[in-house]
Design an enzyme around this catalytic site. Structure first.
Site, short mmCIF file in Angstrom:
data_model
loop_
_atom_site.label_atom_id
_atom_site.label_comp_id
_atom_site.label_asym_id
_atom_site.label_seq_id
_atom_site.Cartn_x
_atom_site.Cartn_y
_atom_site.Cartn_z
CE LYS A 116 -4.22 -1.92 2.11
NZ LYS A 116 -4.05 -3.27 1.56
CD GLU A 200 -4.87 5.09 4.41
OE1 GLU A 200 -6.28 4.83 5.04
OE2 GLU A 200 -4.75 4.42 3.53
CG HIS A 235 -11.84 -1.75 9.42
ND1 HIS A 235 -12.02 -0.47 9.19
CD2 HIS A 235 -11.29 -1.96 10.52
CE1 HIS A 235 -11.60 0.32 10.25
NE2 HIS A 235 -11.21 -0.51 11.11
NE ARG A 297 -8.57 -9.72 -3.38
CZ ARG A 297 -9.54 -9.04 -2.60
NH1 ARG A 297 -10.93 -9.27 -3.69
NH2 ARG A 297 -9.52 -8.39 -1.74
#
Length: 641
Positions: A116, A200, A235, A297
């Protein structure tokens, strides 16, 4: 077109791929672990190969075994599905090196987007807006904590190699950072073999918007519009829909164009998803939407895109992997109607969404009809077993209607028909969520479920109508004798439903029928209502709005009192102990974490029920434990006796 295909996966996605492959005339090969020897995907495939023990790390995550299975069955290609090895660039390269076709993006693209931090740097270079945060290589806890402070709380800790909601923790204050970081790193290491994280800024009114992209080997890249996946719990996506409510054409064009730029930046081939986080405090605005990550994917929620575009994404995958160009140009793609998907999980909302395992003794999913079309994707059937080895999702229910209002209503209705016992599901929770007023108005964000948990999560005790319906069924079948106590109660029954042995002119007094569902005991006044009933050997199977229970008549309690009240902390499920945070003789406070368990790829913390002292400790990190095992015993007071 590819002639033979090995599916390196299990469950509903394996069944989904098999269906399209068969329609395209492609021979299919399944792989399976010990736990999946009789699984639905094994039964549906043309051929199946055993690849090892039940734990995924000894079967579905062993690339060498999967490639060997493909060679042994003369399969031309390998489709990874999602999860497991689907985003493992080394495995993709090994497939290609073995002379097989990899149904997925190039290994270099997977690597470019798999981490990421590096992916965000690449997106910045491509002109794609990214979320503020820390992407540095220094992973020391002190540096990460300091960077979190610079970003500003609340922050989100995310595994660099993460996905699927795993390896992610929201942190509200500096005092909580160290524990959250340790937990996140453990889960990341367990799920991805890489414990590195990034930080983040946590958006306070976040919407999860993602764009389906598709590329081919001829340089073409298109988008298939957006999905909204904002309804999440821990999440993990629960409800997904397409298109996104409140999305203007201007904003749609901006984020879809950004998604195509992102895909082109890594020479993307195949199906992929660009995920964005949106600050929805002022609606969906292009200048308040940032890149989060790319999933290289097929996504779990791909059916909603298929429904609104009329495209079979798995067929596109097979065609692109065979060297064909994309079947449609961008100007040939359009949005038709509204599609919504609900994920059916084997978990018990009334018990904190703990995983539920066992045999699907009673298992009925909705059936599509001309009047009530519904798409069901599942990898299990009646009599199959849910084990603790894999993800708890057992089915997806998808509806497609012309309006969002009709789609929400239809999906809530379909979820209410789900019948499953003794394995518990989140069906009743899904019904409540789909009928929630804010959801209906499109006032979504990723914190909605947590904020409205009290109204969304069914209570074990809040089953009055369901119990009354079951009591009525038991009474009518003559399997229980009600005690007499309420003079007015019998009058509630119509004359033709008056139980044998009672007469309306005999001064009747009717007591509620005593029932047990194995969780607790009830006394209910029988009532003929909308509860669905099935007479089974063990008792009465009753279902109402997705809540399914098996009731048996009793004059005595069938429910054991929980020892937790006495301080014994029992394992609520089979699992592996990942952390022990206390020692024998240590003083603890109510709510303090004692032990952490991992089951179905998720961590679950067990906490002290009251202030006291650890008298007994039977848990060790790394140990496998069974459901009901006493892990810790806490006694009240400052010292153990």
């Amino acid at each position: 077109m590819i002639k033979s295909l090995l599916i390196a996966n299990r469950g509903e996605i394996a069944c989904r791929i098999i269906r399209t492959a068969r329609a395209c005339g492609v021979r299919t090969v399944a792989v399976y672990s010990d736990a999946d020897a009789k699984a639905l995907h094994v039964r549906q495939a043309d051929e199946a190969v055993h690849i090892g023990p039940s734990p995924a790390r000894e079967s579905y995550l062993v690339g060498e075994k999967i490639i060997a299975a493909a060679k042994a069955t003369s399969a031309e290609a390998i489709h990874p599905g999602y999860g497991f090895l689907s985003e493992n660039a080394d495995f993709a390269q090994s497939v290609i090196d073995a002379g097989l076709i990899w149904v997925g993006p190039r290994p270099a693209s997977i690597r470019a987007m798999g981490l990421k931090d590096a992916a965000k740097e690449r997106m910045i270079a491509a002109g794609v807006p990214v979320t503020p945060g820390y992407l540095g290589a220094d992973q020391s806890p002190d540096v990460l904590a300091a960077e979190a402070g610079k970003v500003g709380y609340p922050v989100l800790i995310k595994a660099v190699a993460g996905g699927g909601g795993k390896g992610m923790r929201r942190v509200e204050a500096p005092a909580d950072f160290a524990d959250a970081l340790a937990s996140c790193k453990r889960e990341a290491a367990s799920s991805f073999g890489d414990d590195r994280v990034l930080i983040e800024k946590y958006i306070l009114s976040p919407r999860h918007i993602e764009v389906q992209v598709f590329g081919d080997t001829h340089g073409n890249v298109v988008h298939l519009f957006e999905r909204d996946c904002s309804l999440q719990r821990r999440h993990q996506k629960v409800i997904e829909e397409a298109p996104a409510p409140g999305m203007s054409e201007e904003t749609r064009e901006a984020i879809c164009a950004a998604a195509v730029r992102a895909a082109k930046a890594v020479d993307y081939v195949g199906a992929g998803t660009i995920e964005f986080i949106a600050d929805a405090s002022e609606g969906l605005r292009a200048d308040r939407i940032w890149f989060m990550e790319m999933n290289t994917r097929l996504q779990v929620e791909h059916p909603v895109t298929e429904e609104i575009t009329g495209v079979d994404l798995v067929e596109w995958q097979l065609r692109v992997a065979s060297g064909e160009p994309l079947p449609k140009r961008q100007d040939e793609l359009s949005i038709n109607g509204w599609a919504i998907e609900a994920r059916l999980y084997a978990e018990d909302p009334a018990k904190g969404f703990l995983p539920s395992i066992g045999e699907l003794t009673y298992f009925y999913l909705p059936t599509s009809t001309t009047r009530r079309p519904v798409r069901v994707e599942t990898g299990v059937g009646k009599g199959d077993c849910i084990t603790p080895n894999y993800d708890p999702m057992i089915a997806k229910l998808i509806v497609h209607r012309q309006t969002r209002e009709d789609a929400l209503d239809a999906l809530a209705s379909e979820c209410s028909w789900v019948t499953c016992w003794p394995v518990r599901t989140n069906a009743s929770f899904l019904v409540k969520l789909l009928r929630n007023a804010d959801v209906g108005l499109g006032k979504l964000d990723t914190g909605l479920i947590q904020a409205q948990a009290e109204t969304l999560i069914p209570s074990i005790d809040a089953a009055g109508e369901l119990v009354a319906g079951a009591a009525h069924a038991e009474l009518m079948r003559g399997r229980t004798n009600p005690d007499l106590f309420d003079e007015d109660a019998l009058g509630r029954l119509p004359p033709w439903e008056t139980p044998n042995g009672f007469r309306l002119n005999a001064n009747p007094r009717l007591l509620a029928v005593r029932l047990s569902d194995g969780i607790r005991d009830y006394e209910a006044i029988p009532e003929s209502n909308r509860t669905w009933i099935e007479d089974v050997a063990q008792g009465t199977l009753a279902r109402l709005d997705g809540d399914t229970r098996l009731f048996v008549p009793t004059r005595f309690s069938l429910v054991a009192t929980t020892p937790t009240a006495d301080g014994a902390i029992l394992s609520p499920m089979p699992g592996r102990v990942t952390a022990v945070d206390v020692a024998a003789g240590e003083r603890v406070t109510k709510g303090q974490r004692l032990v952490t368990l991992e089951a179905m790829k998720m961590e679950h913390s067990l906490t002290a029920p009251f202030d006291g002292t650890v008298e007994e400790l039977n848990a060790t990190a790394g140990a496998q434990v069974s459901e009901g095992t006493v892990l810790v015993k806490v006694v009240r007071g400052e010292t153990a006796p």
